[in-house]
Design a protein around this motif. Structure first.
Motif, mmCIF file in Angstrom:
data_model
loop_
_atom_site.group_PDB
_atom_site.id
_atom_site.type_symbol
_atom_site.label_atom_id
_atom_site.label_comp_id
_atom_site.label_asym_id
_atom_site.label_seq_id
_atom_site.Cartn_x
_atom_site.Cartn_y
_atom_site.Cartn_z
ATOM 1 N N GLN A 1 7.844 25.869 -34.228
ATOM 2 C CA GLN A 1 6.835 25.184 -35.028
ATOM 3 C C GLN A 1 6.415 26.023 -36.231
ATOM 4 O OE1 GLN A 1 3.331 24.099 -32.811
ATOM 5 N NE2 GLN A 1 2.439 22.922 -34.485
ATOM 6 N N PHE A 2 6.412 27.370 -36.053
ATOM 7 C CA PHE A 2 5.942 28.273 -37.108
ATOM 8 C C PHE A 2 6.989 29.353 -37.405
ATOM 9 C CE2 PHE A 2 2.109 27.064 -34.538
ATOM 10 C CZ PHE A 2 1.550 26.181 -35.455
ATOM 11 N N PRO A 3 8.168 28.986 -37.879
ATOM 12 C CA PRO A 3 9.249 29.971 -38.061
ATOM 13 C C PRO A 3 8.941 31.061 -39.093
ATOM 14 C CG PRO A 3 9.835 27.872 -39.076
ATOM 15 C CD PRO A 3 8.605 27.618 -38.261
ATOM 16 N N GLU A 4 8.114 30.746 -40.089
ATOM 17 C CA GLU A 4 7.824 31.714 -41.143
ATOM 18 C C GLU A 4 6.860 32.818 -40.689
ATOM 19 O OE1 GLU A 4 8.694 31.924 -44.667
ATOM 20 O OE2 GLU A 4 10.370 30.793 -43.850
ATOM 21 N N PHE A 5 6.217 32.592 -39.542
ATOM 22 C CA PHE A 5 5.171 33.529 -39.112
ATOM 23 C C PHE A 5 5.705 34.941 -38.893
ATOM 24 C CE2 PHE A 5 2.248 35.270 -35.792
ATOM 25 C CZ PHE A 5 1.105 35.304 -36.585
ATOM 26 N N VAL A 6 6.977 35.065 -38.517
ATOM 27 C CA VAL A 6 7.537 36.392 -38.256
ATOM 28 C C VAL A 6 7.590 37.247 -39.523
ATOM 29 C CG1 VAL A 6 8.900 35.691 -36.268
ATOM 30 C CG2 VAL A 6 9.892 35.542 -38.553
ATOM 31 N N LYS A 7 7.496 36.617 -40.701
ATOM 32 C CA LYS A 7 7.569 37.361 -41.956
ATOM 33 C C LYS A 7 6.243 38.013 -42.336
ATOM 34 C CE LYS A 7 11.186 34.334 -43.826
ATOM 35 N NZ LYS A 7 11.552 33.415 -44.933
ATOM 36 N N PHE B 1 10.374 40.612 -34.776
ATOM 37 C CA PHE B 1 10.727 40.866 -36.161
ATOM 38 C C PHE B 1 9.509 41.037 -37.069
ATOM 39 C CE2 PHE B 1 15.060 40.277 -35.232
ATOM 40 C CZ PHE B 1 15.176 39.209 -34.358
ATOM 41 N N GLN B 2 8.318 40.898 -36.538
ATOM 42 C CA GLN B 2 7.136 41.035 -37.375
ATOM 43 C C GLN B 2 6.816 42.518 -37.581
ATOM 44 O OE1 GLN B 2 3.115 39.542 -36.090
ATOM 45 N NE2 GLN B 2 3.474 38.061 -37.727
ATOM 46 N N GLU B 3 6.746 42.934 -38.841
ATOM 47 C CA GLU B 3 6.428 44.331 -39.132
ATOM 48 C C GLU B 3 5.010 44.633 -38.658
ATOM 49 O OE1 GLU B 3 7.805 46.065 -43.015
ATOM 50 O OE2 GLU B 3 8.073 43.945 -43.465
ATOM 51 N N LYS B 4 4.844 45.791 -38.017
ATOM 52 C CA LYS B 4 3.533 46.169 -37.497
ATOM 53 C C LYS B 4 3.106 47.510 -38.075
ATOM 54 C CE LYS B 4 4.089 43.716 -33.085
ATOM 55 N NZ LYS B 4 4.035 43.833 -31.613
ATOM 56 N N TYR B 5 1.830 47.583 -38.451
ATOM 57 C CA TYR B 5 1.274 48.802 -39.021
ATOM 58 C C TYR B 5 -0.077 49.079 -38.375
ATOM 59 C CZ TYR B 5 4.688 47.833 -42.705
ATOM 60 O OH TYR B 5 5.842 47.566 -43.399
ATOM 61 N N ASN B 6 -0.402 50.348 -38.220
ATOM 62 C CA ASN B 6 -1.734 50.732 -37.764
ATOM 63 C C ASN B 6 -2.686 50.775 -38.946
ATOM 64 O OD1 ASN B 6 -1.050 51.090 -35.038
ATOM 65 N ND2 ASN B 6 -0.382 53.187 -35.387
ATOM 66 N N TYR C 1 -3.903 40.359 -41.503
ATOM 67 C CA TYR C 1 -2.754 40.014 -42.339
ATOM 68 C C TYR C 1 -3.196 40.023 -43.797
ATOM 69 C CZ TYR C 1 -0.741 38.397 -37.945
ATOM 70 O OH TYR C 1 -0.277 38.338 -36.652
ATOM 71 N N SER C 2 -2.310 40.499 -44.651
ATOM 72 C CA SER C 2 -2.607 40.607 -46.076
ATOM 73 C C SER C 2 -2.709 39.230 -46.730
ATOM 74 C CB SER C 2 -1.500 41.421 -46.754
ATOM 75 O OG SER C 2 -1.566 41.286 -48.161
ATOM 76 N N PRO C 3 -3.543 39.103 -47.764
ATOM 77 C CA PRO C 3 -3.565 37.842 -48.530
ATOM 78 C C PRO C 3 -2.197 37.497 -49.109
ATOM 79 C CG PRO C 3 -5.414 39.262 -49.138
ATOM 80 C CD PRO C 3 -4.530 40.070 -48.249
ATOM 81 N N GLN C 4 -1.375 38.511 -49.359
ATOM 82 C CA GLN C 4 -0.039 38.262 -49.902
ATOM 83 C C GLN C 4 0.856 37.511 -48.909
ATOM 84 O OE1 GLN C 4 1.527 42.042 -51.090
ATOM 85 N NE2 GLN C 4 0.140 42.268 -52.820
ATOM 86 N N ASP C 5 0.479 37.519 -47.631
ATOM 87 C CA ASP C 5 1.283 36.855 -46.608
ATOM 88 C C ASP C 5 0.736 35.483 -46.228
ATOM 89 O OD1 ASP C 5 3.208 38.803 -46.438
ATOM 90 O OD2 ASP C 5 2.202 39.909 -44.844
ATOM 91 N N ALA C 6 -0.164 34.945 -47.046
ATOM 92 C CA ALA C 6 -0.778 33.651 -46.736
ATOM 93 C C ALA C 6 0.270 32.551 -46.553
ATOM 94 C CB ALA C 6 -1.762 33.264 -47.832
ATOM 95 N N SER C 7 1.361 32.625 -47.308
ATOM 96 C CA SER C 7 2.382 31.576 -47.235
ATOM 97 C C SER C 7 3.108 31.560 -45.896
ATOM 98 C CB SER C 7 3.402 31.757 -48.369
ATOM 99 O OG SER C 7 4.062 33.007 -48.260
ATOM 100 N N HIS C 8 2.946 32.630 -45.093
ATOM 101 C CA HIS C 8 3.615 32.694 -43.785
ATOM 102 C C HIS C 8 2.667 32.333 -42.630
ATOM 103 C CE1 HIS C 8 6.634 34.602 -46.141
ATOM 104 N NE2 HIS C 8 6.039 35.767 -46.202
ATOM 105 N N LEU C 9 1.416 32.033 -42.959
ATOM 106 C CA LEU C 9 0.405 31.879 -41.907
ATOM 107 C C LEU C 9 0.033 30.435 -41.601
ATOM 108 C CD1 LEU C 9 -1.988 34.850 -42.817
ATOM 109 C CD2 LEU C 9 -0.129 34.798 -41.142
ATOM 110 N N TYR C 10 0.645 29.478 -42.274
ATOM 111 C CA TYR C 10 0.421 28.062 -41.993
ATOM 112 C C TYR C 10 -1.076 27.733 -42.070
ATOM 113 C CZ TYR C 10 5.264 28.254 -40.532
ATOM 114 O OH TYR C 10 6.620 28.449 -40.522
#
Length: 337
Positions: A208-214, A3-8, A181-190
């Motif tokens: 353990q890290f459910p938010e990481f997929v976001k 479910f993690q969005e991936k970009y080149n 990973y973007s700084p905007q996604d810091a809350s998902h990176l534990y």
């Protein structure tokens, strides 16, 4: 990671200073620069050549029995070796001489002469090799902070972290995968300080890290001669697909007094940010004195104040730019097939 969005990461060819400063740098997003002249190092830096030029000067290295190095839990040891012996070992898959095991991995991040006070500088620590490397001219010389020599064994993966300065990662030999990973996604990176607690980004423990997929994942593979622009605060994780040699160049893009003068590594938070985080910790200690319902109420008020002061303007502007979806980057990256 279904479910993690991936970009080149976008690739730019034959980028000069003008194109970089006009089209790439203002976007504040990673960019892979291909075809930039890095000098004779691309032809010369064989294992034998860098061993001979680097000589027997002693270097402090990381040694690990596992390929995924974890700075938070310290699953590696620091050792010292003559540079030429280190290069020989790092280029091997099995070792006749070793510290921990015959298949141990090695990593060098060069240090200043006085590593507590001076940043790394390739021209000072390895002058003979520095002659072969053409420093990219994408910033003013007075902004220069450090040039870090990096050498790693095949298969070695470094922990996910961010830096507070803009930098260019030059891949000279070997290939390397970089995930960002973007700084905007810091809350998902534990986060724990400047590092993520998620060690295995390819097969994370989602219990353990459910938010990481976001967290949106940006990825590229660096080939010899490639430059990767990593803007400050962008998280990055590197995996050496082959034995590799590179140079990481950091520069100050904020006013010089924004940075901690006692930071030779360039990874301490800006002075104002460090003061703010310290003040926040004091405030949280104070709020602990309240009964639970008051603590929750005033905690929410604090969160609202912080969001209003730090987020509203940037998010509302991005909202308009991205059709009311603040999670989308303003330039759409191509998803890999």
């Amino acid at each position: 990671m279904e479910f993690q969005e991936k970009y080149n990461v976008p690739i730019f060819t034959e980028t000069d200073r003008d194109v970089f400063l006009r089209e790439i740098y203002p976007e504040r997003r990673p960019a892979l620069l291909r075809g930039v002249n890095l000098g004779e190092c691309l032809k010369k830096w064989t294992v034998e050549y860098i061993s001979q030029k680097g000589g027997k000067r002693e270097v402090k290295i990381h040694v690990s029995t596992v390929p995924q190095m974890d700075f938070l839990r310290k699953n590696f040891v620091y050792k010292t070796l003559p540079f030429n012996e280190f290069v020989k070992r790092a280029s091997e898959k099995k070792h006749s001489n070793f510290f921990l095991s015959e298949d141990e991995s090695y990593y060098l991040r060069s240090l200043g002469e006085d590593n507590r006070k001076e940043p790394a500088d390739l021209s000072k620590q390895f002058p003979d090799l520095a002659d072969d490397f053409d420093m990219p001219s994408f910033f003013e010389p007075k902004q220069f902070f450090s040039s870090v020599f990096r050498i790693s064994s095949c298969g070695l993966q470094l922990w996910t972290h961010y830096d507070v300065m803009d930098n260019l990662l030059a891949q000279v030999t070997g290939t390397k995968r970089v995930v960002l990973y973007s700084p905007q996604d810091a809350s998902h990176l534990y986060m724990c300080g400047d590092k993520s607690e998620v060690l295995d980004i390819d097969a994370p423990d989602l219990k353990q890290f459910p938010e990481f997929v976001k967290a949106r994942r940006y990825e590229c593979v660096l080939e010899p001669g490639d430059l990767l622009f990593i803007p400050a605060l962008w998280f990055h994780n590197t995996l050496a697909l082959q034995f590799g040699v590179g140079v990481n160049v950091f520069w100050r893009h904020l006013p010089e007094d924004s940075y901690d003068k006692k930071d030779p590594y360039g990874n301490k938070d800006p002075v104002a940010a460090a003061r703010a985080l310290h003040a926040l910790e004091r405030a949280l200690n104070m709020i602990d004195e309240l009964p639970p319902e008051y603590k929750e109420f005033y905690g929410q008020r604090m969160i609202q104040r912080i969001q209003k002061r730090t987020c509203c303007e940037s998010l509302s502007a991005q909202n308009l730019h991205n059709n009311c979806d603040p999670t989308l980057p303003s330039i759409q990256f191509t998803k890999p097939g």
